[in-house]
Write a protein that holds these residues in place. Structure first.
Motif, short mmCIF file in Angstrom:
data_model
loop_
_atom_site.label_atom_id
_atom_site.label_comp_id
_atom_site.label_asym_id
_atom_site.label_seq_id
_atom_site.Cartn_x
_atom_site.Cartn_y
_atom_site.Cartn_z
N SER A 1 0.83 -1.21 0.00
CA SER A 1 0.00 0.00 0.00
C SER A 1 0.86 1.25 0.00
CB SER A 1 -0.91 0.02 1.23
OG SER A 1 -1.76 -1.10 1.28
N ASP A 2 0.32 2.31 -0.60
CA ASP A 2 0.95 3.63 -0.53
C ASP A 2 0.54 4.24 0.81
OD1 ASP A 2 1.73 6.25 -0.70
OD2 ASP A 2 0.95 6.57 -2.73
N LEU A 3 1.47 4.30 1.76
CA LEU A 3 1.12 4.69 3.13
C LEU A 3 0.67 6.15 3.21
CD1 LEU A 3 3.83 2.86 5.27
CD2 LEU A 3 1.57 2.09 4.52
N GLU A 4 1.19 7.00 2.35
CA GLU A 4 0.74 8.40 2.34
C GLU A 4 -0.72 8.48 1.89
OE1 GLU A 4 2.07 11.12 3.37
OE2 GLU A 4 4.02 10.26 3.95
N HIS A 5 -1.04 7.69 0.88
CA HIS A 5 -2.41 7.66 0.39
C HIS A 5 -3.36 7.08 1.44
CE1 HIS A 5 -5.72 7.56 -2.37
NE2 HIS A 5 -5.81 6.23 -2.37
#
Length: 341
Positions: free
Chosen positions: A250-254
């Motif tokens: 997963s894109d952690l910022e997203h």
């Protein structure tokens, strides 16, 4: 008494009734209307309490003025005067007990809004006022109260020795109330596991209504020795968190942006949410099959968190599916070593 005396007495009685009725029906409502416009609640209490006695007071005053102007045997005259004296002292005692016990339910700071009060304080105040009123009545009738006070002191010592467990609960209840750390309406959790809203603190026990709506009754002496978590102090608002796991790709910022956005929406949409709370999340662990985070939310009371948590899980699950964020099933990779032979 002759016919003229009877007519004169009737005139004063009817006049007293009429004056009391006029004051009750027309004058007191004016003061009540003015009092309702103020932020102070004590004046409403005083007016409401006194209004129920106005007619009786003026009828008694008319009776007193009537008998003072007619010829009557001194014995009956004295008896009526003593009866009127007892009536006024008794009515004043009842009014004082109601007003003082009612004003104990009013905050002395700022707004003076009414707060829940325990029956133990109200009952103790009423007993004290009633005792003072009784002593005043006895003193007004020429009865010496000194021997009575002495007898009560000696008798009180004997009663205290015989009722030690009861007095232990009584003073423990007073200690709980005066500390200000637990009040009726607060949501508490005991170290024994029970939790719920405090209904009342009586002279013997503390009553708690659990979330399942059953009643838990705890003796005050035991309550005073327990470790208690009060979720309404220092403020009723509470911050809680929900643990969430997302996949390693997963894109952690997203994920952080989407989760915070859903927190803001749920807090603004639901009445229980604190609107000005700045949502935030914290990643805290690399788990076996996911990266774990905590989503923090703030609600108005302790019990509000359960419904908000329920709605948030449904909304976040739908939003993650829409955004393509994977909440992985628990998985474990097993590496098997093949024997060369």
């Amino acid at each position: 008494m002759n016919q003229n005396d009877i007519l004169q007495l009737s005139f004063f009685l009817i006049s007293g009734f009429v004056v009391g009725l006029v004051i009750r029906k027309w004058i007191i409502p004016i003061f009540a209307k003015l009092a309702s416009k103020t932020s102070i609640k004590s004046d409403d209490l005083i007016i409401a309490t006194i209004s129920s006695w106005v007619i009786a007071w003026f009828v008694a005053l008319g009776l007193y003025l009537g008998i003072s102007r007619i010829s009557m045997d001194d014995r009956y005259n004295t008896l009526l005067e003593n009866g009127l004296m007892i009536f006024y002292v008794l009515s004043g005692t009842l009014i004082a007990a109601r007003i003082i016990s009612g004003m104990l339910r009013i905050k002395t700071s700022g707004s003076e809004t009414v707060i829940p009060s325990s029956s133990i304080i109200s009952n103790i105040v009423k007993v004290i006022v009633y005792c003072v009123g009784l002593l005043v009545i006895l003193q007004s009738q020429g009865i010496s109260i000194t021997p009575l006070l002495t007898a009560l002191g000696v008798g009180g010592l004997a009663v205290a020795l015989a009722l030690q467990p009861t007095l232990s609960n009584l003073f423990a209840g007073l200690q709980i109330i005066t500390s200000g750390k637990m009040n009726p309406g607060d949501y508490i959790k005991l170290d024994s596991g029970e939790e719920g809203f405090i209904l009342d603190i009586t002279w013997r026990n503390t009553t708690i209504r659990a979330v399942s709506d059953h009643i838990v009754i705890i003796p005050n002496s035991k309550m005073a020795d327990m470790i208690v978590s009060n979720y309404h102090l220092p403020v009723m608002e509470i911050t809680f968190n929900l643990v969430i796991g997302v996949s390693y790709d997963s894109d952690l910022e997203h994920v952080e942006t989407v989760t915070k956005d859903e927190i803001s929406k749920i807090l603004n949409d639901m009445e229980a949410g604190v609107k000005d709370f700045e949502p935030f999340i914290r990643y805290f662990a690399f788990d076996d099959s996911s990266i774990n985070l905590k989503a923090f939310m703030r609600v108005k009371t302790y019990s509000d968190q359960f419904l908000v948590r329920h709605e948030f899980i449904k909304r976040l699950h739908a939003r993650y599916n829409k955004e393509g964020i994977n909440i992985p099933f628990p998985i474990r990779t097993v590496m098997m070593q093949k024997d060369d032979e």
